[in-house]
Write a protein that holds these residues in place. Sequence first.
Motif, mmCIF file in Angstrom:
data_model
loop_
_atom_site.group_PDB
_atom_site.id
_atom_site.type_symbol
_atom_site.label_atom_id
_atom_site.label_comp_id
_atom_site.label_asym_id
_atom_site.label_seq_id
_atom_site.Cartn_x
_atom_site.Cartn_y
_atom_site.Cartn_z
ATOM 1 N N GLY A 70 0.806 -1.218 0.000
ATOM 2 C CA GLY A 70 0.000 0.000 0.000
ATOM 3 C C GLY A 70 0.835 1.262 0.000
ATOM 4 N N GLY A 71 2.140 1.122 0.187
ATOM 5 C CA GLY A 71 3.050 2.259 0.220
ATOM 6 C C GLY A 71 4.057 2.193 -0.905
ATOM 7 N N ALA A 72 5.302 2.534 -0.592
ATOM 8 C CA ALA A 72 6.320 2.618 -1.638
ATOM 9 C C ALA A 72 7.691 2.221 -1.111
ATOM 10 C CB ALA A 72 6.390 4.044 -2.186
ATOM 11 N N ILE A 73 8.534 1.824 -2.048
ATOM 12 C CA ILE A 73 9.952 1.556 -1.797
ATOM 13 C C ILE A 73 10.747 2.472 -2.723
ATOM 14 C CG2 ILE A 73 11.849 -0.106 -2.044
ATOM 15 C CD1 ILE A 73 10.220 -1.126 0.132
ATOM 16 N N VAL A 74 11.733 3.143 -2.168
ATOM 17 C CA VAL A 74 12.637 3.980 -2.947
ATOM 18 C C VAL A 74 13.981 3.261 -2.992
ATOM 19 C CG1 VAL A 74 13.777 6.224 -3.131
ATOM 20 C CG2 VAL A 74 11.447 6.081 -2.202
ATOM 21 N N ILE A 75 14.396 2.870 -4.194
ATOM 22 C CA ILE A 75 15.685 2.205 -4.388
ATOM 23 C C ILE A 75 16.660 3.249 -4.912
ATOM 24 C CG2 ILE A 75 16.957 0.441 -5.659
ATOM 25 C CD1 ILE A 75 14.263 -1.088 -5.920
ATOM 26 N N ARG A 76 17.668 3.537 -4.121
ATOM 27 C CA ARG A 76 18.698 4.488 -4.556
ATOM 28 C C ARG A 76 19.923 3.680 -4.965
ATOM 29 N NH1 ARG A 76 18.093 8.581 0.499
ATOM 30 N NH2 ARG A 76 19.276 6.878 1.422
ATOM 31 N N TYR A 77 20.147 3.600 -6.276
ATOM 32 C CA TYR A 77 21.302 2.864 -6.799
ATOM 33 C C TYR A 77 22.344 3.898 -7.195
ATOM 34 C CZ TYR A 77 24.012 -0.869 -8.760
ATOM 35 O OH TYR A 77 25.011 -1.775 -8.989
ATOM 36 N N ASN A 78 23.511 3.839 -6.585
ATOM 37 C CA ASN A 78 24.460 4.938 -6.651
ATOM 38 C C ASN A 78 25.659 4.738 -7.561
ATOM 39 O OD1 ASN A 78 23.024 6.504 -4.656
ATOM 40 N ND2 ASN A 78 23.674 4.949 -3.208
ATOM 41 N N ASP A 79 25.633 3.762 -8.450
ATOM 42 C CA ASP A 79 26.760 3.510 -9.355
ATOM 43 C C ASP A 79 26.291 3.450 -10.793
ATOM 44 O OD1 ASP A 79 28.936 3.315 -7.626
ATOM 45 O OD2 ASP A 79 28.627 1.193 -7.256
ATOM 46 N N GLU A 80 27.247 3.596 -11.678
ATOM 47 C CA GLU A 80 27.007 3.368 -13.100
ATOM 48 C C GLU A 80 27.539 1.980 -13.427
ATOM 49 O OE1 GLU A 80 25.409 3.617 -15.609
ATOM 50 O OE2 GLU A 80 26.287 4.784 -17.209
ATOM 51 N N ILE A 81 26.766 1.202 -14.136
ATOM 52 C CA ILE A 81 27.176 -0.139 -14.561
ATOM 53 C C ILE A 81 28.185 0.021 -15.688
ATOM 54 C CG2 ILE A 81 26.373 -2.246 -15.709
ATOM 55 C CD1 ILE A 81 25.423 -2.131 -12.900
ATOM 56 N N SER A 82 29.265 -0.699 -15.599
ATOM 57 C CA SER A 82 30.221 -0.672 -16.703
ATOM 58 C C SER A 82 30.081 -1.964 -17.492
ATOM 59 C CB SER A 82 31.649 -0.524 -16.167
ATOM 60 O OG SER A 82 31.988 -1.634 -15.376
ATOM 61 N N LYS A 83 30.299 -1.884 -18.771
ATOM 62 C CA LYS A 83 30.185 -3.065 -19.631
ATOM 63 C C LYS A 83 31.562 -3.606 -19.977
ATOM 64 C CE LYS A 83 26.115 -3.556 -21.951
ATOM 65 N NZ LYS A 83 25.413 -3.713 -23.188
ATOM 66 N N LYS A 84 32.514 -3.413 -19.081
ATOM 67 C CA LYS A 84 33.862 -3.912 -19.331
ATOM 68 C C LYS A 84 33.893 -5.416 -19.126
ATOM 69 C CE LYS A 84 35.921 0.391 -17.854
ATOM 70 N NZ LYS A 84 36.660 1.067 -16.815
ATOM 71 N N GLY A 85 34.582 -6.085 -20.000
ATOM 72 C CA GLY A 85 34.721 -7.536 -19.864
ATOM 73 C C GLY A 85 33.525 -8.269 -20.441
ATOM 74 N N GLU A 86 33.670 -9.555 -20.554
ATOM 75 C CA GLU A 86 32.598 -10.355 -21.143
ATOM 76 C C GLU A 86 31.691 -10.989 -20.109
ATOM 77 O OE1 GLU A 86 34.395 -14.439 -22.409
ATOM 78 O OE2 GLU A 86 35.878 -12.884 -22.851
ATOM 79 N N PHE A 87 32.007 -10.856 -18.841
ATOM 80 C CA PHE A 87 31.211 -11.480 -17.790
ATOM 81 C C PHE A 87 30.333 -10.446 -17.100
ATOM 82 C CE2 PHE A 87 35.159 -13.895 -18.165
ATOM 83 C CZ PHE A 87 34.632 -15.112 -18.553
ATOM 84 N N ALA A 88 29.183 -10.882 -16.640
ATOM 85 C CA ALA A 88 28.280 -9.991 -15.915
ATOM 86 C C ALA A 88 28.957 -9.546 -14.623
ATOM 87 C CB ALA A 88 26.973 -10.704 -15.595
ATOM 88 N N ASN A 89 28.835 -8.286 -14.294
ATOM 89 C CA ASN A 89 29.453 -7.821 -13.065
ATOM 90 C C ASN A 89 28.462 -7.889 -11.906
ATOM 91 O OD1 ASN A 89 27.841 -5.484 -13.121
ATOM 92 N ND2 ASN A 89 29.392 -4.329 -14.220
#
Length: 175
Positions: A70-89
């Motif tokens: 009935g309320g809310a969740i605020v997700i604060r994600y504070n990084d930028e995802i980098s696409k370096k490498g072939e594996f998921a980070n």
Amino acid sequence: PNAKSVQGHPVHYMVQIDNRGTRKTVYRALLSALYNNGRIKNKRYCFVDYDERSRTPGNDFEALYKSCTGGAIVIRYNDEISKKGEFANRGMEIIRTLCEIAMKYRNRVLTIICLPRTAEQTKQTFLSYCGDTSFVEIYEDIIYGERAATYLKNRAKEYKIRPDKNLTEFLKTDD
């Protein structure tokens, strides 16, 4: 009189603003407006901070969603995802798990995702893991020079005041 009450949340929100204080002001104003318009049923909201160094969300995160029905969740994600490498980070795994739980409760809990303004890859990662869920995007647009001067002139005209010529000339040359 024949209208039925809408169940669930037709949209969720993504806020992209760099300054944490401004971001907080925006999501609090948004939550207040949503409550006043009956889009959320109570004033309960929780916020969580995540970045690539965080532990992957688990049962405690899901329990948090259950408690905010009935309320809310605020997700604060504070990084930028980098696409370096072939594996998921690690960041991508955290976002995938956050989205799985958020989507499981999307009809009972409103989700607001807060990101830095320039975190475009992170935004795309969230959107891809959220499937067909609709997001309203709220972001700051920083303008300089001629665009800033034009904006101020239009605002002055809107409020029927004379624009400050020294200020607008300064903005035009300050690129």
